[in-house]
Enzyme design. Structure first.
Site, PDB file in Angstrom:
ATOM      1  N   HIS A  57      -1.054  -0.641 -10.012  1.00  0.00           N
ATOM      2  CA  HIS A  57      -1.630  -1.576  -9.020  1.00  0.00           C
ATOM      3  C   HIS A  57      -1.956  -2.929  -9.666  1.00  0.00           C
ATOM      4  CE1 HIS A  57      -3.828  -1.683  -4.923  1.00  0.00           C
ATOM      5  NE2 HIS A  57      -3.588  -2.926  -5.322  1.00  0.00           N
ATOM      6  N   ARG A 105       0.847  -1.191   0.000  1.00  0.00           N
ATOM      7  CA  ARG A 105       0.000   0.000   0.000  1.00  0.00           C
ATOM      8  C   ARG A 105       0.882   1.240   0.000  1.00  0.00           C
ATOM      9  NH1 ARG A 105      -3.319  -2.942  -1.636  1.00  0.00           N
ATOM     10  NH2 ARG A 105      -5.339  -3.474  -0.710  1.00  0.00           N
TER      11      ARG A 105
HETATM   12  P1  NAP Z   1      -1.111 -11.049   5.857  1.00  0.00           P
HETATM   13  O1  NAP Z   1      -1.187 -12.490   5.537  1.00  0.00           O
HETATM   14  O2  NAP Z   1      -2.069 -10.489   6.846  1.00  0.00           O
HETATM   15  O3  NAP Z   1       0.389 -10.763   6.327  1.00  0.00           O
HETATM   16  C1  NAP Z   1       0.755  -9.533   6.861  1.00  0.00           C
HETATM   17  C2  NAP Z   1       2.203  -9.611   7.317  1.00  0.00           C
HETATM   18  O4  NAP Z   1       2.592  -8.304   7.746  1.00  0.00           O
HETATM   19  C3  NAP Z   1       2.395 -10.552   8.511  1.00  0.00           C
HETATM   20  O5  NAP Z   1       3.625 -11.205   8.417  1.00  0.00           O
HETATM   21  C4  NAP Z   1       2.405  -9.571   9.693  1.00  0.00           C
HETATM   22  O6  NAP Z   1       3.177  -9.992  10.800  1.00  0.00           O
HETATM   23  C5  NAP Z   1       3.094  -8.380   9.078  1.00  0.00           C
HETATM   24  N1  NAP Z   1       2.754  -7.167   9.839  1.00  0.00           N
HETATM   25  C6  NAP Z   1       1.550  -6.583   9.993  1.00  0.00           C
HETATM   26  N2  NAP Z   1       1.667  -5.502  10.784  1.00  0.00           N
HETATM   27  C7  NAP Z   1       2.957  -5.412  11.143  1.00  0.00           C
HETATM   28  C8  NAP Z   1       3.696  -4.513  11.953  1.00  0.00           C
HETATM   29  N3  NAP Z   1       3.111  -3.489  12.568  1.00  0.00           N
HETATM   30  N4  NAP Z   1       5.015  -4.727  12.094  1.00  0.00           N
HETATM   31  C9  NAP Z   1       5.619  -5.770  11.488  1.00  0.00           C
HETATM   32  N5  NAP Z   1       4.984  -6.674  10.705  1.00  0.00           N
HETATM   33  C10 NAP Z   1       3.667  -6.486  10.535  1.00  0.00           C
HETATM   34  O7  NAP Z   1      -1.257 -10.151   4.533  1.00  0.00           O
HETATM   35  P2  NAP Z   1      -1.032 -10.619   3.026  1.00  0.00           P
HETATM   36  O8  NAP Z   1      -2.168 -11.444   2.554  1.00  0.00           O
HETATM   37  O9  NAP Z   1       0.328 -11.148   2.898  1.00  0.00           O
HETATM   38  O10 NAP Z   1      -1.153  -9.201   2.274  1.00  0.00           O
HETATM   39  C11 NAP Z   1      -0.326  -8.111   2.580  1.00  0.00           C
HETATM   40  C12 NAP Z   1      -0.832  -6.860   1.897  1.00  0.00           C
HETATM   41  O11 NAP Z   1      -0.578  -6.902   0.498  1.00  0.00           O
HETATM   42  C13 NAP Z   1      -2.348  -6.639   1.953  1.00  0.00           C
HETATM   43  O12 NAP Z   1      -2.718  -6.111   3.195  1.00  0.00           O
HETATM   44  C14 NAP Z   1      -2.569  -5.678   0.816  1.00  0.00           C
HETATM   45  O13 NAP Z   1      -2.440  -4.363   1.287  1.00  0.00           O
HETATM   46  C15 NAP Z   1      -1.420  -5.953  -0.139  1.00  0.00           C
HETATM   47  N6  NAP Z   1      -1.859  -6.477  -1.444  1.00  0.00           N
HETATM   48  C16 NAP Z   1      -1.470  -5.826  -2.570  1.00  0.00           C
HETATM   49  C17 NAP Z   1      -1.862  -6.297  -3.811  1.00  0.00           C
HETATM   50  C18 NAP Z   1      -1.433  -5.598  -5.081  1.00  0.00           C
HETATM   51  O14 NAP Z   1      -1.883  -5.966  -6.174  1.00  0.00           O
HETATM   52  N7  NAP Z   1      -0.556  -4.624  -5.025  1.00  0.00           N
HETATM   53  C19 NAP Z   1      -2.659  -7.452  -3.899  1.00  0.00           C
HETATM   54  C20 NAP Z   1      -3.042  -8.094  -2.738  1.00  0.00           C
HETATM   55  C21 NAP Z   1      -2.636  -7.595  -1.510  1.00  0.00           C
HETATM   56  P3  NAP Z   1       2.841 -11.309  11.664  1.00  0.00           P
HETATM   57  O15 NAP Z   1       3.053 -12.467  10.719  1.00  0.00           O
HETATM   58  O16 NAP Z   1       3.858 -11.266  12.719  1.00  0.00           O
HETATM   59  O17 NAP Z   1       1.429 -11.189  12.112  1.00  0.00           O
END
Ligand code: NAP
Length: 327
Positions: A290, A242
């Protein structure tokens, strides 16, 4: 008792229904709706605009794609809300006061697509592709030094669904892999860091930094002037999660003074990226619209449908977003 018409179906008894709330364009809306109905033939799935205010109480599940808060608020008896997107930073605040669980999309196909993007753009930076493209436009024949994968320290911030798949794919090459997240992890072949100190430490030893962090109160502008300044001179950056994870002005300053040599940005605080944005013309920035991991309708709807079928069979709501953490 209900006596409304819902498409072809005459509903004449008390039935729970599913509402699809979205702000998609007409074509997208109809494509998603058709896909959802095909995967849930036993359910009555209706667009929010097609549900009379007297009938909103019979809706127990909302499937949402960028819903407006007003539309979502019409439905007071929801047992849970299923998002069609992986990122929930916009919808989570709409539900944070209520006890209604929010389930986000977790789709291995999407994670694989993201992993491919991460690998592709890491190679783009490693092999100086942006510079060669620039050189071609200047008809400049000039070889640049090649850095081997084994000599490159690549760090992934966020080790969730997308981060793990990306690290696994990057692991097929010889990169020196590092990761950072809120909690401890053990991933083979990856040096993991957590906490504030861990972030400072890993940033200082990173050549290519990749953000796959969700946007939450804790991660907004995480990569500010001070944090970006911890990166070694000449580091490069990829933001696929993001826009607001990074302070734009600080990034532009670091690009301008050569501290960061290139940034691949797929996400922005304002999307589409406004015409006048500095990023469009910046020679050290690659702008993507995006697209690093678009949602795949077919696989996404199948997962959503399975979640709903499972709920109907067991009464158990799928794992929901932690509203305190915001992801
Ligand atoms: P997820 O499974 O919820 O994983 C989030 C990761 O971030 C986890 O490892 C979490 O740590 C870590 N995290 C969250 N808050 C943190 C903090 N304050 N400090 C350190 N680490 C932190 O999410 P995901 O499915 O991988 O997706 C991640 C993001 O990608 C989405 O939220 C979305 O914004 C983005 N996205 C982008 C696209 C695109 O096309 N550009 C597509 C899909 C998603 P823990 O493991 O320790 O809980």
């Amino acid at each position: 008792m209900l006596s409304s018409d819902y498409g072809d179906e005459k509903v004449s008894e008390v039935l729970t229904k599913i509402v699809f709330i979205n702000q998609l364009n007409e074509q997208e809306k109809q494509q998603w709706l058709a896909q959802i109905k095909t995967n849930l033939p036993e359910e009555i799935v209706v667009l929010s605009s097609d549900i009379a205010s007297t009938d909103t109480e019979y809706v127990d599940i909302a499937i949402v794609a960028n819903p407006s808060p007003e539309e979502l608020a019409r439905f007071q008896n929801l047992r849970w809300v299923q998002s069609l997107w992986a990122g929930v930073e916009r919808i989570a605040p709409m539900l944070s006061d209520k006890a209604t669980p929010l389930v986000r999309l977790i789709d291995p196909t999407l994670a694989q697509t993201m992993a491919e993007s991460v690998l592709a753009w890491t190679l783009y930076l490693q092999r100086n592709m942006a510079t060669y493209q620039q050189q071609q436009s200047e008809q400049l024949w000039q070889a640049l030094p090649t850095v081997a994968a084994k000599d490159l320290r690549v760090t992934v911030l966020g080790v969730g669904e997308l981060g793990v798949k990306s690290l696994n794919l990057l692991g097929k090459l010889d990169y020196q892999l590092q990761s950072w997240s809120r909690t401890e992890k053990h991933i083979e072949g990856v040096a993991h860091f957590s906490g504030e100190d861990g972030l400072s430490k890993v940033l200082k030893q990173t050549d290519i930094l990749i953000s796959l962090l969700p946007l939450t109160d804790a991660t907004r502008y995480l990569l500010d002037k001070e944090k970006l300044g911890l990166l070694p001179h000449g580091a490069q950056l990829i933001n696929f999660s993001r826009g607001a994870i990074i302070e734009s002005e600080a990034l532009i300053e670091k690009l301008d003074n050569g501290h960061i040599t290139h940034a691949v940005l797929d996400v922005f605080e304002q999307e589409p990226l406004p015409v006048g944005s500095t990023f469009w013309q910046h020679p050290k920035v690659t702008v993507l619209p995006h697209i690093s991991a678009p949602t795949n309708k077919e696989t996404a709807v199948k997962i959503v449908a399975d979640n709903i079928k499972q709920y109907r069979a067991t009464g158990k709501v799928p794992d929901a977003v932690n509203m305190k953490l915001g992801y």
